[in-house]
Design an enzyme around this catalytic site. Sequence first.
Site, PDB file in Angstrom:
ATOM      1  N   HIS A  28      72.271  17.283  39.303  1.00 32.12           N
ATOM      2  CA  HIS A  28      73.710  17.010  39.342  1.00 32.12           C
ATOM      3  C   HIS A  28      73.939  15.511  39.215  1.00 32.12           C
ATOM      4  CE1 HIS A  28      77.778  18.595  40.752  1.00 32.12           C
ATOM      5  NE2 HIS A  28      77.977  17.294  40.597  1.00 32.12           N
ATOM      6  N   HIS A  30      76.389  12.968  36.733  1.00 28.56           N
ATOM      7  CA  HIS A  30      77.398  12.873  35.682  1.00 28.56           C
ATOM      8  C   HIS A  30      77.121  11.678  34.770  1.00 28.56           C
ATOM      9  CE1 HIS A  30      80.365  15.892  37.159  1.00 28.56           C
ATOM     10  NE2 HIS A  30      79.756  15.653  38.320  1.00 28.56           N
ATOM     11  N   ASP A  32      79.102  10.176  32.743  1.00 28.92           N
ATOM     12  CA  ASP A  32      80.189   9.198  32.791  1.00 28.92           C
ATOM     13  C   ASP A  32      80.349   8.585  34.179  1.00 28.92           C
ATOM     14  OD1 ASP A  32      80.942  11.700  33.682  1.00 28.92           O
ATOM     15  OD2 ASP A  32      82.987  11.593  32.916  1.00 28.92           O
ATOM     16  N   GLY A 190      86.055  18.546  37.734  1.00 28.90           N
ATOM     17  CA  GLY A 190      87.421  18.057  37.879  1.00 28.90           C
ATOM     18  C   GLY A 190      87.993  18.489  39.223  1.00 28.90           C
ATOM     19  N   HIS A 217      81.129  23.534  39.938  1.00 30.71           N
ATOM     20  CA  HIS A 217      81.555  22.711  41.069  1.00 30.71           C
ATOM     21  C   HIS A 217      82.363  23.590  42.023  1.00 30.71           C
ATOM     22  CE1 HIS A 217      80.492  19.238  38.593  1.00 30.71           C
ATOM     23  NE2 HIS A 217      80.768  18.440  39.609  1.00 30.71           N
ATOM     24  N   GLU A 220      83.390  21.720  47.409  1.00 30.02           N
ATOM     25  CA  GLU A 220      83.437  20.272  47.634  1.00 30.02           C
ATOM     26  C   GLU A 220      84.814  19.896  48.171  1.00 30.02           C
ATOM     27  OE1 GLU A 220      82.758  16.086  45.153  1.00 30.02           O
ATOM     28  OE2 GLU A 220      83.266  17.921  44.080  1.00 30.02           O
ATOM     29  N   ASP A 319      75.120  12.692  41.967  1.00 33.24           N
ATOM     30  CA  ASP A 319      76.498  12.915  41.529  1.00 33.24           C
ATOM     31  C   ASP A 319      76.908  11.819  40.554  1.00 33.24           C
ATOM     32  OD1 ASP A 319      78.820  14.318  41.273  1.00 33.24           O
ATOM     33  OD2 ASP A 319      79.690  13.706  43.184  1.00 33.24           O
TER      34      ASP A 319
END
Length: 386
Positions: A28, A30, A32, A190, A217, A220, A319
């Site tokens: 996991h 990202h 970006d 998102g 996801h 969370e 993350d």
Amino acid sequence: MGRMTLSETSRRTPSLEEIIEIPKVVLHDHLDGGLRPETIIELAAQIGYTLPSTDVEGLRTWFVEAADSGSLPRYLETFDHTIAVMQTAEALERVARESVLDLAADGVVYAEQRWAPEQHLREGLSLQDAVEAVGRGLEAGEQEAAAAGRPIVTRQLVTAMRHADRSDEIAALTIANRGKHRVIGFDIAGAELGFPASNHASAFDALHRAYVPATVHAGEADGVSSIADALHAGRALRLGHGVRVIEDMTGVEDVMAKRSKADLRDVGLGPVAAWVRDRRVTMELCPSSNVQTGGATSVRDHPITLLKNLGFAVTVNTDNRLMSGTSMSREMHLLVTEADWSLDDLLAVTLTAAWAAFIPLDERQEVVENLIVPRTTAIREERQNA
């Protein structure tokens, strides 16, 4: 001083230097959310984009402080700046290549990079163009890392944004590219609250029919119902975060406070928590990120330790390395120093992550046998001889 026994070796607290050398698997992470600040500054200058700071350390600090708000929506706002400079094939390829190199330098031997192509079309790229650019970057990074003596295997997870309406299209993109350009699976990301996985049921159905694995996801910023929705509508094989699964458990407060394994029998599992544990649904837990977004008060009190001790399929993840100012080594070091994890704990979650990767079984075996076991054996021998 005589040699330590194997049990003594396992108990000795691993140092940061040892942790850096541990072979790691990150599921996991990202794309970006892991840019180098200097790269953001250079890319922004090329397109005339205004940043909060053009000083490397100043920008690095800004991202961490802006993300450290206790709010997931505020945390997600920091991505406006990274996504803005990732709108060309050249920028995507560079960011992907550098991400691989940074992960490899941290001892990561397998990484799945997730990102949402739909957010990178402002300058005329097609979804396919974007996927291919990232694939080229991952491949280039792997080759460069291997030449430097840091072999790493990387793949990309194609992500749909759960608050948008393009999940069917992104699922089709994922299916069309499965096995090409290092694409191996699908994700939705998102703002979680108010945007359940069931909103994208048709996309998940298409993926399921095509035998393309999905991670979702969930758990969370929303609770147990979101996790249940991810399991049912999303057919999730893995949960992105999932930390709030403890809301479907009883007796956790006392056990977490006492930090005693002897009291684990006092924890009761509800149906969702039991399914996640008993069916070995892999949990992509991200301690520092969860502290930032309010999912835990500290790494010490993060549910990851309780979940590990209860037998859940726990993995450790970054993350967003930029927003959390973190790395896999830092996450592991925090668990060692704040939550009393041992070397054996770190190695165990690494193997859990490796076997939960979305690559085929024979490729997982190669990662374990060629990239994890030899390094792990060497680390144990060095500790025993110390």
